[in-house]
Design a protein around this motif. Structure first.
Motif, mmCIF file in Angstrom:
data_model
loop_
_atom_site.group_PDB
_atom_site.id
_atom_site.type_symbol
_atom_site.label_atom_id
_atom_site.label_comp_id
_atom_site.label_asym_id
_atom_site.label_seq_id
_atom_site.Cartn_x
_atom_site.Cartn_y
_atom_site.Cartn_z
ATOM 1 N N THR A 1 1.194 -6.825 5.827
ATOM 2 C CA THR A 1 1.197 -6.826 4.361
ATOM 3 C C THR A 1 1.908 -8.113 3.922
ATOM 4 O O THR A 1 2.392 -8.880 4.762
ATOM 5 C CB THR A 1 1.971 -5.610 3.789
ATOM 6 N N GLY B 1 -0.224 2.003 -9.471
ATOM 7 C CA GLY B 1 -1.663 1.773 -9.339
ATOM 8 C C GLY B 1 -2.164 0.564 -10.123
ATOM 9 O O GLY B 1 -3.193 -0.013 -9.796
ATOM 10 N N HIS C 1 -7.222 -4.523 3.217
ATOM 11 C CA HIS C 1 -8.599 -4.142 3.560
ATOM 12 C C HIS C 1 -8.738 -4.135 5.075
ATOM 13 O O HIS C 1 -8.182 -5.003 5.749
ATOM 14 C CB HIS C 1 -9.587 -5.134 2.951
ATOM 15 N N ARG D 1 0.034 -2.072 -10.846
ATOM 16 C CA ARG D 1 0.744 -3.231 -10.289
ATOM 17 C C ARG D 1 0.411 -3.474 -8.815
ATOM 18 O O ARG D 1 0.755 -4.512 -8.255
ATOM 19 C CB ARG D 1 2.260 -3.037 -10.450
ATOM 20 N N ASN D 2 -0.249 -2.511 -8.185
ATOM 21 C CA ASN D 2 -0.574 -2.607 -6.749
ATOM 22 C C ASN D 2 0.640 -2.985 -5.911
ATOM 23 O O ASN D 2 0.596 -3.945 -5.124
ATOM 24 C CB ASN D 2 -1.683 -3.633 -6.507
ATOM 25 N N ALA D 3 1.692 -2.255 -6.087
ATOM 26 C CA ALA D 3 2.922 -2.566 -5.354
ATOM 27 C C ALA D 3 3.843 -1.350 -5.379
ATOM 28 O O ALA D 3 3.747 -0.508 -6.272
ATOM 29 C CB ALA D 3 3.618 -3.757 -6.000
ATOM 30 N N SER E 1 -3.798 1.895 1.032
ATOM 31 C CA SER E 1 -4.312 0.548 1.336
ATOM 32 C C SER E 1 -4.476 -0.246 0.048
ATOM 33 O O SER E 1 -4.151 -1.436 -0.016
ATOM 34 C CB SER E 1 -5.671 0.639 2.040
ATOM 35 N N TYR E 2 -4.953 0.421 -0.980
ATOM 36 C CA TYR E 2 -5.157 -0.220 -2.279
ATOM 37 C C TYR E 2 -3.817 -0.695 -2.861
ATOM 38 O O TYR E 2 -3.705 -1.821 -3.347
ATOM 39 C CB TYR E 2 -5.843 0.785 -3.209
ATOM 40 N N TYR E 3 -2.794 0.177 -2.787
ATOM 41 C CA TYR E 3 -1.472 -0.219 -3.311
ATOM 42 C C TYR E 3 -0.955 -1.477 -2.611
ATOM 43 O O TYR E 3 -0.222 -2.257 -3.192
ATOM 44 C CB TYR E 3 -0.448 0.912 -3.120
ATOM 45 N N TYR E 4 -1.306 -1.637 -1.347
ATOM 46 C CA TYR E 4 -0.834 -2.806 -0.587
ATOM 47 C C TYR E 4 -1.886 -3.920 -0.505
ATOM 48 O O TYR E 4 -1.729 -4.841 0.300
ATOM 49 C CB TYR E 4 -0.382 -2.376 0.814
ATOM 50 N N ASN E 5 -2.923 -3.827 -1.315
ATOM 51 C CA ASN E 5 -3.983 -4.856 -1.326
ATOM 52 C C ASN E 5 -4.529 -5.107 0.086
ATOM 53 O O ASN E 5 -4.803 -6.252 0.459
ATOM 54 C CB ASN E 5 -3.449 -6.186 -1.890
#
Ligand SMILES: Nc1ncnc2c1ncn2[C@@H]1O[C@H](COP(=O)(O)OP(=O)(O)O)[C@@H](O)[C@H]1O
Ligand SMILES: [Mg+2]
Length: 247
Positions: free
Chosen positions: A75, A215, A51, A217-219, A45-49
Motif C-alpha cells: 500500500t 469511503g 487492485h 477519502r479512500n483512507a 481493497s477500495y479503501y486502500y486504492n
C-alpha cells in the motif's frame, strides 16, 4: 505472526471499516502487517486504492497456480501490504470444496508468510460457509463487530453455537460494539447484557459520520482525520485488542 479476522454472520456491521483501521494502526505501531481482503465486494481493497496484481488471483492462489506472496502488493503506507480481493473470491466456497473441503487450507497457506509478517488481518465475507470455517481455523483471534440491537444478540448466540458445533476454540472469539448510539436505551441495555459474557472489549465504536467518510477519502481514519473522535475511539479499541492478544 498473529492472524486476526474481522468476521460477523451479518453484513453491514463495520467489519471492513474496522479491518482497514486496525491494519493501519498495527503498521503504524511498527508491526509488519498484511491485510487479506477475502470479501468479493473488495471494499477494503477500495479503501486502500489497491487492485489485484493478477486476474482471478484468489482462484489462482487456491488452485496453487499463484504463490500467495506473488498476490501481495504494497500500500502507500509503510509496513502495510494487502492482498486485494477480486471477483473470483465470490466462488471461494466452491473452490475450497474442490480442495477436499479441508478446514486447514488457509492456515497452511498463511504459514508460508509467517516470517514476513507480524500481523495478518482478514476481511471476511459474512455468513457460515467453508470459507468461514477455514478463516476460523487459521485465525488466532476472530474479531466480531456487533451492533447492540436485539437481533444482534441472536446473531451473536448463533455464532457462538456454530463455534461449539464445529469444535472451534471459543476463546478465539473476541467481540466489540460498533455503530453505537448511546442515547438509545436498546443499545445501552444490550451492551450491558452482552458485557456479562466477558467476550467484549471495553471500548466501543459509536455511530459517527467520519467513519462513513472513509469511503469518500479512500483512507483509514488516522490518515485523513487523526484528531477526530472516531479516530480516538478506534485507537482506544485497538489498545484493548493489543492488550487482549499480545501484551
Ligand atoms: N461506526 C460507524 N459509524 C457510522 N457508519 C459506519 C460505522 N462503521 C461502518 N459504517 C458504515 O456502514 C457501512 C457498512 O460498514 P462496513 O464496514 O462496510 O460493514 P461490513 O464490512 O460489516 O459489511 C459502510 O458504509 C460504512 O462506512
Ligand atoms: Mg465488508
Amino acid at each position: 505472526m498473529f492472524i486476526a479476522s474481522l468476521y460477523n454472520l451479518k453484513g453491514g456491521v463495520g467489519k471492513t471499516a474496522s479491518c482497514v483501521n486496525f491494519a493501519y494502526m498495527a503498521a503504524k505501531d511498527g508491526y509488519k502487517t498484511l491485510l487479506w481482503d477475502l470479501d468479493p465486494q473488495a471494499a477494503a481493497s477500495y479503501y486502500y486504492n489497491a487492485h489485484a496484481a493478477v486476474k482471478s488471483s484468489v482462484k489462482k492462489i487456491i488452485e496453487h497456480s499463484l504463490p500467495i506472496n506473488e498476490a501481495i502488493i504494497h500500500t502507500e503506507y509503510s509496513g502495510l501490504d494487502i492482498i486485494p480481493a477480486d471477483l473470483s473470491a465470490r466462488k471461494l466456497d466452491i473452490l475450497l470444496e474442490s480442495q477436499h473441503g479441508t478446514k486447514k487450507y488457509f492456515k497452511n497457506l498463511l504459514k508460508e508468510l509467517s516470517s514476513s509478517y507480524d500481523f495478518v488481518f482478514i476481511d471476511c465475507p459474512p455468513g457460515f460457509s467453508n470459507v468461514a470455517d477455514n478463516i476460523f481455523t487459521a485465525s488466532d483471534a476472530v474479531l466480531m463487530p456487533v451492533i447492540p440491537t436485539t437481533l444482534s444478540v441472536r446473531t451473536y448466540e448463533q455464532v457462538k453455537n456454530y463455534f461449539g458445533d464445529k469444535e472451534i476454540d471459543l476463546s478465539k472469539l473476541m467481540c466489540f460494539f460498533t455503530m453505537v448510539d448511546i442515547r438509545k436505551n436498546m443499545h445501552k441495555d444490550t451492551m450491558q447484557h452482552l458485557h456479562k459474557d466477558m467476550r467484549f472489549f471495553e471500548h466501543y465504536i459509536p455511530h459517527l459520520s467520519d467513519i462513513e467518510k472513509m469511503g469518500i477519502r479512500n483512507a483509514p481514519l488516522e490518515v485523513f482525520a487523526p484528531s477526530s473522535y472516531a479516530a480516538t475511539c478506534y485507537r482506544a479499541l485497538w489498545g484493548d485488542i493489543k492488550e487482549g492478544v499480545i501484551e
